[in-house]
Structure formats: C-alpha cells, structure tokens
Design an enzyme around this catalytic site. Structure first.
Site, mmCIF file in Angstrom:
data_model
loop_
_atom_site.group_PDB
_atom_site.id
_atom_site.type_symbol
_atom_site.label_atom_id
_atom_site.label_comp_id
_atom_site.label_asym_id
_atom_site.label_seq_id
_atom_site.Cartn_x
_atom_site.Cartn_y
_atom_site.Cartn_z
ATOM 1 N N HIS A 11 0.836 -1.201 0.000
ATOM 2 C CA HIS A 11 0.000 0.000 0.000
ATOM 3 C C HIS A 11 0.876 1.258 0.000
ATOM 4 O O HIS A 11 2.096 1.168 -0.101
ATOM 5 C CB HIS A 11 -0.993 -0.024 1.161
ATOM 6 C CG HIS A 11 -0.354 -0.207 2.521
ATOM 7 N ND1 HIS A 11 0.544 0.698 3.057
ATOM 8 C CD2 HIS A 11 -0.503 -1.191 3.451
ATOM 9 C CE1 HIS A 11 0.911 0.283 4.254
ATOM 10 N NE2 HIS A 11 0.302 -0.868 4.519
ATOM 11 N N CYS A 16 4.403 -14.214 16.947
ATOM 12 C CA CYS A 16 3.417 -13.367 16.256
ATOM 13 C C CYS A 16 3.575 -13.594 14.764
ATOM 14 O O CYS A 16 4.632 -13.317 14.199
ATOM 15 C CB CYS A 16 3.607 -11.883 16.583
ATOM 16 S SG CYS A 16 2.612 -10.833 15.483
ATOM 17 N N CYS A 54 4.296 -10.330 12.627
ATOM 18 C CA CYS A 54 5.716 -9.920 12.604
ATOM 19 C C CYS A 54 6.599 -11.038 12.082
ATOM 20 O O CYS A 54 7.761 -10.818 11.809
ATOM 21 C CB CYS A 54 6.228 -9.570 14.002
ATOM 22 S SG CYS A 54 5.417 -8.200 14.809
ATOM 23 N N CYS A 84 0.219 -9.088 20.329
ATOM 24 C CA CYS A 84 1.310 -8.268 19.800
ATOM 25 C C CYS A 84 0.770 -6.856 19.560
ATOM 26 O O CYS A 84 -0.241 -6.694 18.878
ATOM 27 C CB CYS A 84 1.808 -8.865 18.489
ATOM 28 S SG CYS A 84 2.900 -7.752 17.601
ATOM 29 N N HIS A 137 0.123 -6.109 15.952
ATOM 30 C CA HIS A 137 -0.883 -6.909 15.250
ATOM 31 C C HIS A 137 -1.960 -7.360 16.232
ATOM 32 O O HIS A 137 -2.131 -8.563 16.485
ATOM 33 C CB HIS A 137 -0.225 -8.125 14.573
ATOM 34 C CG HIS A 137 0.807 -7.727 13.565
ATOM 35 N ND1 HIS A 137 2.138 -7.643 13.863
ATOM 36 C CD2 HIS A 137 0.678 -7.343 12.268
ATOM 37 C CE1 HIS A 137 2.797 -7.240 12.785
ATOM 38 N NE2 HIS A 137 1.941 -7.045 11.815
ATOM 39 N N LYS A 194 -5.091 -3.428 6.811
ATOM 40 C CA LYS A 194 -6.186 -4.142 6.181
ATOM 41 C C LYS A 194 -7.380 -4.235 7.126
ATOM 42 O O LYS A 194 -8.513 -4.012 6.738
ATOM 43 C CB LYS A 194 -5.712 -5.543 5.815
ATOM 44 C CG LYS A 194 -6.079 -5.915 4.407
ATOM 45 C CD LYS A 194 -5.788 -7.354 4.167
ATOM 46 C CE LYS A 194 -4.773 -7.461 3.041
ATOM 47 N NZ LYS A 194 -4.174 -8.774 2.930
HETATM 48 N N1 MSP Z 1 9.261 -8.809 4.881
HETATM 49 C C1 MSP Z 1 9.708 -7.943 5.908
HETATM 50 C C2 MSP Z 1 10.997 -7.250 5.525
HETATM 51 C C3 MSP Z 1 12.139 -8.156 5.183
HETATM 52 S S1 MSP Z 1 13.552 -7.244 4.702
HETATM 53 C C4 MSP Z 1 14.768 -8.392 4.630
HETATM 54 C C5 MSP Z 1 8.639 -6.870 6.166
HETATM 55 N N2 MSP Z 1 7.737 -6.698 5.193
HETATM 56 S S2 MSP Z 1 6.534 -5.641 5.237
HETATM 57 O O1 MSP Z 1 5.810 -5.808 4.013
HETATM 58 O O2 MSP Z 1 5.799 -5.784 6.458
HETATM 59 O O3 MSP Z 1 7.203 -4.215 5.295
HETATM 60 C C6 MSP Z 1 8.101 -3.804 4.301
HETATM 61 C C7 MSP Z 1 8.622 -2.421 4.593
HETATM 62 O O4 MSP Z 1 7.569 -1.473 4.524
HETATM 63 C C8 MSP Z 1 9.219 -2.298 6.001
HETATM 64 O O5 MSP Z 1 10.400 -1.529 5.975
HETATM 65 C C9 MSP Z 1 8.118 -1.587 6.767
HETATM 66 O O6 MSP Z 1 8.589 -0.840 7.850
HETATM 67 C C10 MSP Z 1 7.574 -0.678 5.671
HETATM 68 N N3 MSP Z 1 6.224 -0.201 5.950
HETATM 69 C C11 MSP Z 1 5.092 -0.947 6.155
HETATM 70 N N4 MSP Z 1 4.060 -0.102 6.441
HETATM 71 C C12 MSP Z 1 4.501 1.180 6.412
HETATM 72 C C13 MSP Z 1 3.906 2.445 6.610
HETATM 73 N N5 MSP Z 1 2.639 2.593 6.920
HETATM 74 N N6 MSP Z 1 4.727 3.536 6.477
HETATM 75 C C14 MSP Z 1 6.037 3.438 6.131
HETATM 76 N N7 MSP Z 1 6.614 2.259 5.944
HETATM 77 C C15 MSP Z 1 5.875 1.108 6.090
HETATM 78 O O7 MSP Z 1 8.682 -6.242 7.193
#
Ligand code: MSP
Length: 470
Positions: free
Chosen positions: A18, A128, A131, A146, A149, A299
């Site tokens: 997103h 969790c 995470c 968590c 979540h 979501k």
């Molecule tokens: N799969 C792991 C990362 C593995 S890296 C070896 C993960 N995935 S994630 O889809 O949850 O998040 C991916 C990245 O997007 C992370 O750096 C996370 O902090 C970032 N973000 C997720 N939601 C976000 C916002 N609402 N705002 C800014 N960044 C966000 O974690």
C-alpha cells in the site's frame, strides 16, 4: 570509482503493498537516482523485492484455495506493478522464491552451521505471525497480543528448532554500533538499538518444523525443517545473481528500512554476516511510518490506498513529490488525499508548472533561437547528510521562487530592446533547465519533460504539467 548498493526491505506477500510501503521505495529511489547522477549508472545497485515464505503467505494462499506459489507469484506481480507505477528504478526485483536466492539461503545456513553457530533445541514461547517473530511476554500488550498486530491471535509454540548463537555476538555488535562502523540513522534509533543490546541478546530460532510451516526453504542440515523466514529474507541482500562487485570492500552499502524492522537489520543481519565471514553493511537508515488520515494503514481497519489509485488520479510525480515532502520520517507522519491536493496545487500547479509555463510562453513569443544557453553550475544539494529530502525540496522551491521573482522584476513582456530581452530570457530558460535537472531524482518524468521542452532551439509553450485540481 566508488560503488554504492542501496536496498529497500522486501515486502511480505500476504497482501499487496500500500501507500505506506511506497514511501520507503520512493525515498530509496530518489537517493539511488541522486547517486547515479554523481557516480554513474553502473556504479549504483538498487534492489527491492518480495519476501514470500512463512506462515502469513501460506495462510493467505490456503484462504484463497491456491497453492502458496500461485498466491505469492500473483502478489509479487501485483507489487511489481505498484512499484513500476511509482517509477522506482530498481536494478533487480528479488523474490525469495527465485532459485538463486534459495541456493544462497541454503549455502548461508550451511556456512553458519559449519561455523558452529547453529544448534538444535526446543523453543517454548510465543510467536506473532504478523511480525513473523518470536515474542517474549514483555513484548506483548496487557491482553497478551502483539501491539503491532492486535487483531491476530498470538501463537504459543513448543517445537524443535535450530537456533542461531546470537548471544555470542553481543560484544561484537555493541562495538560495531558504538564505533559507528555500522551507522544507524537517525540518532534516536541508534540509541534504541544500543539499549536493546544492553538488555541482553538471547539465541534466536532460525528454522521451523515443516509440519508447522511447510512453505519455506528446507534447511540443508535437516529435511524436516525449513529456514525461518527472517533468516531467509535478510539473505536477499546477498542473492547470488546480483551484479558482482557490490558486496565488496570498496562498496558502500545502505539499507533503507522501517522502524518496525530496524532490529533485524542492525542486530541480527550483521551477526549473521560475521558468522559466515562476509563483510558488513555501512549504514541502516530507519524511517518512521506513514499514517493515513490519522490512523495506522491496515487491512483490518480497511483504509488501504494502493499507490496506483493515487497515481491514476494525480500522476506519478505528484505522488512521489508529496511523499518525499514528508522528509525522512522519524516517528510517524500523517498523510491524506486532502493535503496531497493542497501540495499539488501550491507546489506543482502554481509553483513548478506555472513557472515553466510562463517562461515557455515568453520564449515562444520572442521567436528567438535558444542555442547558446550558458551552462549554469548545478548546486549540490544537502541530500547525503541524513537523507533530508524535505530540505532539498524546500531549497528547490526557493530557487523556483527566485526565478519567479526575476521574471516579475524584469517584466520581459515590457522589454523592447531585443538584446536586453534575449539576455533576460536566456538566463531564465537556463535557470529553469538547471532547476529541472536538480528535480530529476524526485520527479524524474516531469524533470525530463521540462529539460526536453527547453532543449529545443525553438521553444514551444506546451500543455500545463500540473493542471490545477479543485
Ligand atoms: N518482509 C519484511 C521485511 C524483510 S527485509 C529483509 C517486512 N515486510 S513488510 O511488508 O511488512 O514491510 C516492508 C517495509 O515497509 C518495512 O520496511 C516496513 O517498515 C515498511 N512499511 C510498512 N508499512 C509502512 C507504513 N505505513 N509507512 C512506512 N513504511 C511502512 O517487514
């Protein structure tokens, strides 16, 4: 010539990314584009991708009646569409289901095992799935959930796992961070990581039994276990097929990550690398979260906006500009479509777009041939220090303001002397071109359009770059 390797986190494939995820991609992309201008295209490697194994993806697939691979392939393709719509200039999109990644993950696990850093034991405790991480009681909220979540039921595990000797690296990590050999930005995050270290590291599980999680890379040492998803995911940064020479001594390696995953990148990843004898990254840049209309984007709250939805409405550069204007977010930053529209109208329609249109109109009307533009030196902008992209954008806005002032003060439409008019217009055309070049890392399409428009010896006024929106 110096080489630079820039990475973003790779996104989970339980759902499509997103606008919050998009922030990190755009921030890293603007840095990659800026650095390519300085170092040359072939000296900058920039990767992103999808993190496809583990329980959340497996469950999401089951819910949809698909095989895990069918499901993650679909999501990964949709993510790539989002990322491409944002004009993210990655060199390689890494999927953890890619064969060269899987081979590397196995090799890495084997090496850490051979180094005596992986052993078998029982894990009893919480997990969790959101995470994809083991939790201690103190990390759960008062309801035993968590905090990141709250809508997911916390799992209680009692299973055989392989453990990584994380505790062995406590002193090494402390020294690494205190000496700034591994730079953690911003400073508050560095302190937070050091405080976590002070509380003591416990060995961490790096595999799960197949009967619990079948969707993963089998460990090379035990066919009944798959590699824990975080161990697997971090290894994406050293995937075999990446261009050679970027995980070398003379390369600078910068990881961009969100605040929720800083610990993995600053504490686990360097210990893993040390265990197998690989070099370490130089910098981990930790950003905060983008909230939408004052609420966490999630979501379960039903407030997901896809990057493509905004791109279709406002154009890719408006979305990039708006998110970058938030700067390097330290904790959280609130965004909304309303404020996007305001920024669009004030900075892009009235600002950049209007100045470009004014100069183009005057240049066209003058009928001059613009083929002897002076080369005006480009400012170097204060981007490298702490990734202050907000300051760069403010600086460029100021340059545009000065140029507008130049137009208003000189009133070219009133100048009758041809030589004098030519001198004024040559300056203004040169300056808008220079400013457009400075904008390139942030709004590449717009920048290229402006440069192309004013590179023509017969300059023509064109349709507005950013039509005003109500
Ligand atoms: N799969 C792991 C990362 C593995 S890296 C070896 C993960 N995935 S994630 O889809 O949850 O998040 C991916 C990245 O997007 C992370 O750096 C996370 O902090 C970032 N973000 C997720 N939601 C976000 C916002 N609402 N705002 C800014 N960044 C966000 O974690």
């Amino acid at each position: 010539m110096k080489k630079l390797f820039i990475t973003t986190a790779i996104d989970y494939t339980n759902g499509v990314i997103h606008i919050g995820h998009a922030y990190e991609k755009i921030l890293a992309d603007s840095y990659a584009r800026y650095q390519r201008k300085k170092l040359g295209d072939s000296n900058v490697l920039f990767t992103t991708g999808t993190d496809e194994h583990g329980t959340t993806s497996q469950k999401a697939a089951e819910k949809r009646g698909l095989t895990p691979l069918q499901h993650v392939t679909e999501i990964s393709n949709l993510d790539q569409e989002q990322i491409d719509a944002l004009n993210i200039s990655y060199t390689r999109f890494i999927r953890t289901t890619d064969e060269d990644h899987k081979a590397k993950a196995e090799e890495f696990f084997q090496k850490a095992y051979a180094a005596g850093d992986i052993y078998k034991a029982t894990y009893k405790g919480f997990y969790c799935e959101g995470c994809e991480a083991h939790k201690t009681l103190s990390e759960l909220d008062e309801k035993g959930q968590c905090p990141n979540h709250p809508s997911r039921q916390i799992q209680e595990l009692d299973e055989e796992n392989y453990f990584f000797k994380w505790s062995k690296y406590q002193g090494f990590l402390k020294n690494l961070i205190e000496s700034n050999e591994l730079e953690i930005k911003p400073e508050g995050k560095r302190k937070e990581m050091l405080a976590f270290l002070e509380s003591g590291l416990k060995d961490i599980t790096v595999s799960r039994p197949k009967y619990k999680v079948s969707w993963g890379i089998q460990t090379p040492v035990d066919s009944a276990q798959v590699i824990y998803v975080w161990f697997d995911a971090l290894i994406n940064y050293v995937t075999e097929g990446l261009p050679k020479g970027f995980w070398d001594e003379d390369t600078e390696i910068v990881h961009f990550v969100g605040k929720d995953i800083a610990r993995w990148h600053t504490l686990l990843w360097p210990a893993m690398l040390k265990s197998v004898g690989y070099r370490l990254p130089n910098k981990v840049y930790v950003h905060g979260f983008v909230n939408l209309n004052g609420r966490k984007i999630s979501k379960s709250l039903g407030n997901i906006i896809l990057p493509t939805e905004l791109v279709q409405k406002y154009g890719v550069d408006a979305v990039r500009y708006y998110l970058l204007k938030q700067g390097p977010i330290v904790e959280d930053s609130d965004i909304s479509e309303e404020s996007l529209k305001e920024v669009y109208n004030s900075d892009l329609a009235n600002g950049l777009g209007n100045t470009v249109a004014r100069i183009a109109k005057m240049a066209e009307k003058s009928g001059f041939v613009f083929n002897d533009l002076p080369s005006i030196p480009s400012d170097d902008y204060p981007f490298e220090k702490d990734f202050r992209v907000d300051l760069v954008l403010a600086h460029l806005k100021e340059l545009l303001g000065n140029l507008d002032k130049h137009i208003n003060e000189n009133e070219p439409w009133k100048i009758e002397d041809e030589e004098k008019l030519k001198a004024v217009l040559i300056y203004e055309v040169g300056e808008i071109t220079r400013i457009a070049k400075l904008y390139e890392p942030f709004v590449p399409n717009t920048s290229n359009k402006i440069i192309a428009q004013f590179s023509n010896s017969h300059i023509k006024a064109q349709e507005g770059l950013f039509p005003k929106i109500k």
